[in-house]
Design a protein around this motif. Structure first.
Motif, PDB file in Angstrom:
ATOM      1  N   GLN A  28       2.145   9.756  -5.186  1.00  0.00           N
ATOM      2  CA  GLN A  28       2.434  11.678  -5.359  1.00  0.00           C
ATOM      3  C   GLN A  28       2.918  12.314  -6.373  1.00  0.00           C
ATOM      4  OE1 GLN A  28       1.712  12.302  -1.992  1.00  0.00           O
ATOM      5  NE2 GLN A  28       1.069  10.312  -1.499  1.00  0.00           N
ATOM      6  N   GLU A  78      -3.323  13.452   5.690  1.00  0.00           N
ATOM      7  CA  GLU A  78      -3.945  11.988   5.362  1.00  0.00           C
ATOM      8  C   GLU A  78      -3.877  10.667   5.852  1.00  0.00           C
ATOM      9  OE1 GLU A  78      -4.490  10.578   1.196  1.00  0.00           O
ATOM     10  OE2 GLU A  78      -2.939  12.430   0.473  1.00  0.00           O
ATOM     11  N   ASP A 137       4.389   6.042  13.957  1.00  0.00           N
ATOM     12  CA  ASP A 137       3.157   6.053  13.266  1.00  0.00           C
ATOM     13  C   ASP A 137       2.230   4.116  13.225  1.00  0.00           C
ATOM     14  OD1 ASP A 137       2.776   6.074   9.449  1.00  0.00           O
ATOM     15  OD2 ASP A 137       2.065   4.048  10.542  1.00  0.00           O
ATOM     16  N   ILE A 138       1.355   4.261  12.917  1.00  0.00           N
ATOM     17  CA  ILE A 138       0.760   2.776  14.144  1.00  0.00           C
ATOM     18  C   ILE A 138       1.458   1.487  13.458  1.00  0.00           C
ATOM     19  CG2 ILE A 138      -1.224   2.860  12.954  1.00  0.00           C
ATOM     20  CD1 ILE A 138      -3.338   2.680  15.463  1.00  0.00           C
ATOM     21  N   GLY A 167       1.473  10.066  11.394  1.00  0.00           N
ATOM     22  CA  GLY A 167       1.420   8.774   9.951  1.00  0.00           C
ATOM     23  C   GLY A 167       2.062   9.625   8.938  1.00  0.00           C
ATOM     24  N   GLY A 168       3.345   9.060   8.723  1.00  0.00           N
ATOM     25  CA  GLY A 168       4.045   9.034   7.946  1.00  0.00           C
ATOM     26  C   GLY A 168       4.454   8.368   7.017  1.00  0.00           C
ATOM     27  N   TYR A 221       0.568  -1.496   0.117  1.00  0.00           N
ATOM     28  CA  TYR A 221       0.117  -0.074   0.621  1.00  0.00           C
ATOM     29  C   TYR A 221       0.888   1.060  -0.301  1.00  0.00           C
ATOM     30  CZ  TYR A 221      -4.087   3.216   2.436  1.00  0.00           C
ATOM     31  OH  TYR A 221      -4.697   4.271   2.130  1.00  0.00           O
ATOM     32  N   MET A 222       1.666   0.493   0.636  1.00  0.00           N
ATOM     33  CA  MET A 222       2.454   2.553   1.424  1.00  0.00           C
ATOM     34  C   MET A 222       3.381   3.006  -0.712  1.00  0.00           C
ATOM     35  SD  MET A 222       1.909   4.191   3.066  1.00  0.00           S
ATOM     36  CE  MET A 222       0.802   3.480   3.644  1.00  0.00           C
TER      37      MET A 222
HETATM   38  C1  SAM Z   1      -2.971   7.280   3.604  1.00  0.00           C
HETATM   39  S1  SAM Z   1      -1.359   6.827   4.541  1.00  0.00           S
HETATM   40  C2  SAM Z   1      -0.916   9.160   4.538  1.00  0.00           C
HETATM   41  C3  SAM Z   1       0.592   8.625   4.174  1.00  0.00           C
HETATM   42  C4  SAM Z   1       1.385   9.900   3.839  1.00  0.00           C
HETATM   43  N1  SAM Z   1       1.303  10.408   5.341  1.00  0.00           N
HETATM   44  C5  SAM Z   1       0.238  10.837   2.835  1.00  0.00           C
HETATM   45  O1  SAM Z   1       0.346  11.869   3.240  1.00  0.00           O
HETATM   46  O2  SAM Z   1       0.677  10.719   2.075  1.00  0.00           O
HETATM   47  C6  SAM Z   1      -1.878   7.285   6.406  1.00  0.00           C
HETATM   48  C7  SAM Z   1      -1.031   6.809   7.393  1.00  0.00           C
HETATM   49  O3  SAM Z   1      -1.699   7.022   8.675  1.00  0.00           O
HETATM   50  C8  SAM Z   1      -0.841   5.661   9.580  1.00  0.00           C
HETATM   51  N2  SAM Z   1      -2.146   5.628  10.940  1.00  0.00           N
HETATM   52  C9  SAM Z   1      -2.961   5.799  10.179  1.00  0.00           C
HETATM   53  N3  SAM Z   1      -4.062   5.533  11.678  1.00  0.00           N
HETATM   54  C10 SAM Z   1      -2.846   6.053  12.776  1.00  0.00           C
HETATM   55  C11 SAM Z   1      -3.451   6.153  14.326  1.00  0.00           C
HETATM   56  N4  SAM Z   1      -4.465   6.525  14.682  1.00  0.00           N
HETATM   57  N5  SAM Z   1      -2.366   6.405  14.679  1.00  0.00           N
HETATM   58  C12 SAM Z   1      -0.638   6.793  14.365  1.00  0.00           C
HETATM   59  N6  SAM Z   1      -0.959   6.448  12.844  1.00  0.00           N
HETATM   60  C13 SAM Z   1      -1.646   6.075  12.252  1.00  0.00           C
HETATM   61  C14 SAM Z   1      -0.880   4.309   8.965  1.00  0.00           C
HETATM   62  O4  SAM Z   1      -0.598   3.576   9.688  1.00  0.00           O
HETATM   63  C15 SAM Z   1      -1.135   5.127   7.881  1.00  0.00           C
HETATM   64  O5  SAM Z   1       0.727   5.700   7.571  1.00  0.00           O
END
Ligand code: SAM
Lengths: 315, 84
Positions: free
Chosen positions: A127, A224, A183-184, A158-159, A119-120
Motif C-alpha cells: 500500500q 480488492e 472477512d472469510i 474483506g478488510g 500474504y496480508m
Molecule cells: C486482496 S485482499 C484485500 C485487502 C484489502 N481490502 C485491500 O484492499 O488491500 C482480499 C480479502 O478479501 C477476503 N475475501 C475474499 N473472498 C471473500 C468472501 N467471499 N467473503 C469475505 N471475505 C473474502 C480475503 O480473505 C482477503 O482478506
C-alpha cells in the motif's frame, strides 16, 4: 551561510529511514522488482513522504508487538511478489487467471492462516510501496472525508490487513459509530485486529454471501474483493442488500492483475463499470490508475494492471 | 543457429515489447543497461521470446536469468534439445 533544505528532503531523511531500508533490501534481493517500484515512486508528491513515514513507523511497532521486525514484512512482501510472478507468467501465456473457482482460492489461500498472514503483511506493505496502491488510498481518504458526519454504521468487507479500516476510523472518529469488519479468512482478521488495534471494531468471520445484519449500514468499504469471486454482480447485489437506501459504498478492483486468488478477470474499466451498473449502482466518483507510468496505448498492449476505485450508491 | 543469431532476434523483440527503437543488446546486457526492463516487462519479454522461438522456460529460469546471454543460451539449449 546555512543551507536550507527543502521540506521533502528533511522529511525523507529524518523519517523515512525505514522506507529507505525497505527499498534497499528489496533491491538487493530482487533487483528488477526494486528497479520497478523505485521508478514508480518518483514524483509521487511530498505528502507521500510524511504519510509513508507515519505508516512505516506504525508498521514497525505492530510487528515489534509480534516479536518480529520490519524485515519479516519485507520477506512476506518478496514472497508475495514471487508468487505473483508465477501467476503473471501464466497470465501472459494464456490471457487468463489460473484460479478458476472460489473453492480453489478458499482452500489454497483464505483457509490457510500461515499463507494468509504472510500474504496480508506483503499486501499491507504494498500500500506504501506501489505508487498506484498509494494513490488509491489517497482517493479513499478523500471520499471518506466527504461523508464525515453522515456515518453511524460502517462495514468493511474483506478488510484483509486493516489499513483502510484504520484510516476510516481516524477520519470518522470512534464516538457513536459502529465498525464491523467481515472477512472469510481467520488469518486476515487476526492481522487486521492487531494492526487496527482498536476495541471498537467487531470482527466477524464470514463468507460475505452468508452474512446478514438486521440494521443496515451507512457506508461499506470493499477493497480488492470483487475480483476474488466468480460472480461480481452477485457480490455487489449482496453488498446493496446490506446498505441503507441512501448509503454509500467504496470499492476497488484491478484489471489484468493475476494473483493466486484472483478469479474474475476484468480486462478494462468499462467492464467494471458495466458490473457496477448491472448490480443496481451508480457511480458518484471514480478514479483509475495504471501500475506503471505508461501511455494508455502501451498499457493496453502490454496488459499493464490498472486499479479502479469508485464511490458508488444505489440507483 | 548461433548465439549471435539468437541475440539479433532478441534485439528486435526487446525493441517491439519495450517500444524503444535504439536498444542495442549485447550478451552482457542486464536490466541496468536497458531503461524499461524491470520485473513486469521482464515477464512480457520472456513470454514474447517463448512465442517467437516456440520454447517454454521454467519459472525458475525466468526468475533467475540475469542477463541477455543467459537467456539466449537458454533458448539455444531448448532448440537443440528439440531437434536432438
Ligand atoms: C486482496 S485482499 C484485500 C485487502 C484489502 N481490502 C485491500 O484492499 O488491500 C482480499 C480479502 O478479501 C477476503 N475475501 C475474499 N473472498 C471473500 C468472501 N467471499 N467473503 C469475505 N471475505 C473474502 C480475503 O480473505 C482477503 O482478506
Amino acid at each position: 551561510m546555512t543551507t536550507v533544505k527543502d521540506n521533502k528532503e528533511i522529511l525523507s531523511e529524518a523519517n523515512n529511514s525505514l522506507l529507505n531500508h525497505i527499498l534497499k533490501t528489496i533491491k538487493e534481493k530482487n533487483p528488477r522488482h526494486g528497479k520497478k517500484i523505485t521508478k514508480n515512486l518518483e514524483n509521487i508528491g511530498d505528502e507521500y513522504y510524511k504519510k509513508s513515514a507515519e505508516f512505516f513507523n506504525k508498521y514497525a511497532l505492530f510487528v515489534k508487538g509480534e516479536g518480529k521486525d520490519v524485515d519479516y514484512g519485507v520477506d512476506c512482501y518478496l514472497k508475495m511478489i514471487g508468487i505473483m510472478m508465477y501467476e503473471q507468467v501464466d497470465f501472459f501465456r494464456t490471457g487468463e487467471y489460473s484460479c478458476k473457482s472460489f473453492e480453489e482460492a478458499n482452500k489454497a489461500v483464505y483457509s490457510n492462516p500461515e499463507v494468509m498472514e504472510s500474504y496480508m503483511h506483503g499486501l499491507l506493505l504494498s500500500q506504501f510501496l506501489w505508487n498506484h496502491h498509494y494513490k488509491v488510498l489517497e482517493f479513499f481518504i478523500e471520499q471518506i472525508n466527504s461523508v464525515k458526519g453522515q456515518v453511524n454504521k460502517y462495514l468493511e468487507i474483506g478488510g484483509g490487513h486493516g489499513l483502510y479500516l484504520s484510516e476510516a476510523m481516524e477520519i470518522l472518529g470512534t464516538n457513536d459509530i459502529d465498525y464491523h469488519c467481515v472477512d472469510i479468512s481467520a488469518g486476515s482478521l487476526e492481522v487486521a485486529k492487531k494492526f487496527v488495534d482498536n476495541p471498537k471494531v467487531s470482527y466477524r468471520q464470514y463468507n460475505i454471501f452468508d452474512y446478514d445484519e438486521a440494521e443496515k449500514y451507512d457506508f461499506i468499504t470493499m477493497g480488492e474483493v470483487l475480483e476474488h469471486v466468480e460472480d461480481p454482480v452477485a457480490l455487489l447485489e449482496k453488498l446493496g442488500s446490506l446498505l441503507k437506501p441512501d448509503g454509500m459504498t467504496f470499492i476497488t478492483t484491478p484489471t489484468n492483475s493475476p494473483a493466486i486468488d484472483h478469479i474474475y478477470l476484468f480486462r478494462n474499466a468499462p467492464e467494471i463499470i458495466e458490473v457496477i451498473h448491472k448490480a443496481g449502482f451508480e457511480i458518484v466518483k471514480d478514479f483509475k490508475i495504471y501500475s506503471e507510468d505508461v501511455s494508455e496505448k502501451r498499457a493496453e498492449k502490454l496488459k499493464v494492471p490498472m486499479m479502479y476505485a469508485a464511490l458508488i450508491k444505489k440507483k | 543457429m548461433t548465439v549471435q543469431d539468437v541475440l539479433g532476434q532478441f534485439n528486435q523483440i526487446f525493441i517491439d515489447v519495450l517500444d524503444e527503437e535504439d536498444i542495442v543488446l549485447t550478451l552482457d546486457s542486464t536490466a541496468d543497461d536497458v531503461e524499461d526492463w524491470d520485473s513486469l516487462t521482464h515477464i512480457q519479454l520472456v513470454v514474447a521470446i517463448e512465442k517467437h522461438f516456440k520454447v517454454t522456460f521454467t519459472t525458475a529460469e525466468i526468475e533467475n536469468y540475469e542477463n541477455v546471454g543467459q537467456m539466449c543460451n537458454g533458448v539455444l539449449e531448448k532448440l537443440t534439445a528439440q531437434t536432438a
